[in-house]
Motif scaffolding. Structure first.
Motif, PDB file in Angstrom:
ATOM      1  N   HIS A   1       0.803  -1.224   0.000  1.00 35.93           N
ATOM      2  CA  HIS A   1       0.000   0.000   0.000  1.00 35.93           C
ATOM      3  C   HIS A   1       0.836   1.275   0.000  1.00 35.93           C
ATOM      4  CE1 HIS A   1      -3.554  -2.419   0.465  1.00 35.93           C
ATOM      5  NE2 HIS A   1      -2.927  -3.087   1.410  1.00 35.93           N
ATOM      6  N   VAL A   2       2.150   1.122  -0.169  1.00 35.88           N
ATOM      7  CA  VAL A   2       3.012   2.305  -0.231  1.00 35.88           C
ATOM      8  C   VAL A   2       3.769   2.316  -1.552  1.00 35.88           C
ATOM      9  CG1 VAL A   2       3.247   2.435   2.281  1.00 35.88           C
ATOM     10  CG2 VAL A   2       4.982   1.239   0.945  1.00 35.88           C
ATOM     11  N   GLU A   3       4.148   3.518  -1.947  1.00 35.51           N
ATOM     12  CA  GLU A   3       4.934   3.675  -3.166  1.00 35.51           C
ATOM     13  C   GLU A   3       6.409   3.564  -2.821  1.00 35.51           C
ATOM     14  OE1 GLU A   3       3.852   7.342  -5.040  1.00 35.51           O
ATOM     15  OE2 GLU A   3       1.772   6.720  -5.320  1.00 35.51           O
ATOM     16  N   GLY A   4       7.128   2.717  -3.539  1.00 38.31           N
ATOM     17  CA  GLY A   4       8.557   2.573  -3.304  1.00 38.31           C
ATOM     18  C   GLY A   4       8.859   1.923  -1.966  1.00 38.31           C
ATOM     19  N   GLU A   5      10.062   2.155  -1.517  1.00 37.69           N
ATOM     20  CA  GLU A   5      10.534   1.562  -0.267  1.00 37.69           C
ATOM     21  C   GLU A   5      10.187   2.448   0.927  1.00 37.69           C
ATOM     22  OE1 GLU A   5      12.267  -1.408   0.244  1.00 37.69           O
ATOM     23  OE2 GLU A   5      11.715  -1.795  -1.842  1.00 37.69           O
ATOM     24  N   VAL A   6       9.914   1.825   2.041  1.00 39.68           N
ATOM     25  CA  VAL A   6       9.765   2.544   3.296  1.00 39.68           C
ATOM     26  C   VAL A   6      11.171   2.815   3.832  1.00 39.68           C
ATOM     27  CG1 VAL A   6       8.795   2.470   5.621  1.00 39.68           C
ATOM     28  CG2 VAL A   6       7.627   1.275   3.747  1.00 39.68           C
ATOM     29  N   THR A   7      11.419   4.008   4.309  1.00 41.25           N
ATOM     30  CA  THR A   7      12.704   4.278   4.947  1.00 41.25           C
ATOM     31  C   THR A   7      12.535   4.085   6.446  1.00 41.25           C
ATOM     32  OG1 THR A   7      12.291   6.662   5.145  1.00 41.25           O
ATOM     33  CG2 THR A   7      13.427   5.906   3.173  1.00 41.25           C
ATOM     34  N   TRP A   8      13.461   3.363   7.041  1.00 46.45           N
ATOM     35  CA  TRP A   8      13.416   3.048   8.475  1.00 46.45           C
ATOM     36  C   TRP A   8      14.670   3.573   9.144  1.00 46.45           C
ATOM     37  CZ3 TRP A   8       8.878   1.476  10.051  1.00 46.45           C
ATOM     38  CH2 TRP A   8       8.060   0.743   9.186  1.00 46.45           C
ATOM     39  N   GLU A   9      14.499   4.058  10.341  1.00 44.15           N
ATOM     40  CA  GLU A   9      15.601   4.590  11.117  1.00 44.15           C
ATOM     41  C   GLU A   9      15.460   4.037  12.535  1.00 44.15           C
ATOM     42  OE1 GLU A   9      16.901   9.147  12.059  1.00 44.15           O
ATOM     43  OE2 GLU A   9      14.909   8.818  11.241  1.00 44.15           O
ATOM     44  N   ASP A  10      16.397   3.174  12.949  1.00 45.99           N
ATOM     45  CA  ASP A  10      16.366   2.643  14.310  1.00 45.99           C
ATOM     46  C   ASP A  10      16.717   3.744  15.301  1.00 45.99           C
ATOM     47  OD1 ASP A  10      15.648   0.167  13.366  1.00 45.99           O
ATOM     48  OD2 ASP A  10      17.608  -0.753  13.660  1.00 45.99           O
ATOM     49  N   VAL A  11      16.006   3.750  16.424  1.00 45.59           N
ATOM     50  CA  VAL A  11      16.211   4.801  17.431  1.00 45.59           C
ATOM     51  C   VAL A  11      16.230   4.200  18.828  1.00 45.59           C
ATOM     52  CG1 VAL A  11      15.185   6.644  16.036  1.00 45.59           C
ATOM     53  CG2 VAL A  11      13.728   5.305  17.554  1.00 45.59           C
ATOM     54  N   GLU A  12      16.987   4.837  19.696  1.00 44.06           N
ATOM     55  CA  GLU A  12      16.972   4.557  21.122  1.00 44.06           C
ATOM     56  C   GLU A  12      16.384   5.785  21.796  1.00 44.06           C
ATOM     57  OE1 GLU A  12      20.574   1.992  22.433  1.00 44.06           O
ATOM     58  OE2 GLU A  12      21.290   3.432  20.928  1.00 44.06           O
ATOM     59  N   MET A  13      15.363   5.573  22.590  1.00 42.84           N
ATOM     60  CA  MET A  13      14.651   6.691  23.198  1.00 42.84           C
ATOM     61  C   MET A  13      14.737   6.575  24.725  1.00 42.84           C
ATOM     62  SD  MET A  13      13.495   8.193  20.444  1.00 42.84           S
ATOM     63  CE  MET A  13      12.248   9.323  20.963  1.00 42.84           C
ATOM     64  N   ASP A  14      15.008   7.699  25.371  1.00 45.61           N
ATOM     65  CA  ASP A  14      14.964   7.762  26.820  1.00 45.61           C
ATOM     66  C   ASP A  14      13.536   8.033  27.252  1.00 45.61           C
ATOM     67  OD1 ASP A  14      17.722   7.414  27.040  1.00 45.61           O
ATOM     68  OD2 ASP A  14      18.081   9.573  26.856  1.00 45.61           O
ATOM     69  N   GLU A  15      13.119   7.392  28.307  1.00 49.74           N
ATOM     70  CA  GLU A  15      11.805   7.669  28.868  1.00 49.74           C
ATOM     71  C   GLU A  15      11.953   8.764  29.907  1.00 49.74           C
ATOM     72  OE1 GLU A  15       9.111   4.306  29.635  1.00 49.74           O
ATOM     73  OE2 GLU A  15      10.892   3.096  29.211  1.00 49.74           O
ATOM     74  N   SER A  16      11.101   9.748  29.822  1.00 45.70           N
ATOM     75  CA  SER A  16      11.140  10.800  30.839  1.00 45.70           C
ATOM     76  C   SER A  16       9.751  11.177  31.292  1.00 45.70           C
ATOM     77  CB  SER A  16      11.879  12.029  30.343  1.00 45.70           C
ATOM     78  OG  SER A  16      11.602  12.354  29.025  1.00 45.70           O
TER      79      SER A  16
END
Length: 97
Positions: free
Chosen positions: A82-97
Motif C-alpha cells: 500500500h506504499v509507493e517505493g521503499e519505506v525508509t526506516w531509522e532505528d532509534v533509542e529513546m529515553d523515557e522521561s
C-alpha cells in the motif's frame, strides 16, 4: 526504549487499507510482544499521504524478537503493498522521561 521511525508515501486510496492493517496488527501481533510497546501512525503535517510510523519496544531484544516473528514479516509485506517505493526506516533509542 528501542524501535524505529518509518517514512513512506501511501498509494492513492491506501489510508483505509492502512487503518485496517493497523487494527489487525494490534489484534493479532501486538499481544505477542512482551512488556511495553508504543506505536503511532500519523502523517507529515499538511500531507496525509506521507505517513510516519513510530514503533518502540521496551528494549532492543524485545524489538528484535518482534522483527523475527514470521507473522510480522507477512504483515509487513501486506503493508508494503500500500506504499509507493521503499519505506525508509531509522532505528532509534529513546529515553523515557
Amino acid at each position: 526504549m528501542f524501535g524505529t521511525i518509518g517514512h513512506a508515501k501511501l498509494k492513492p486510496g491506501g489510508r483505509a487499507a492502512l487503518d485496517s492493517l493497523m487494527d489487525e496488527w494490534n489484534r493479532d501481533i501486538r499481544p505477542r510482544i512482551p512488556g511495553r510497546f508504543v506505536s503511532y501512525v500519523g502523517n507529515k503535517a499538511g500531507n496525509p499521504d506521507e505517513i510516519v510510523v513510530l514503533a518502540l519496544a521496551q528494549d532492543k531484544a524485545t524489538y528484535r524478537h518482534l522483527a523475527d516473528l514470521p507473522e510480522q514479516d507477512t504483515w509487513y509485506h501486506r503493508f508494503a503493498e500500500h506504499v509507493e517505493g521503499e519505506v525508509t526506516w531509522e532505528d532509534v533509542e529513546m529515553d523515557e522521561s
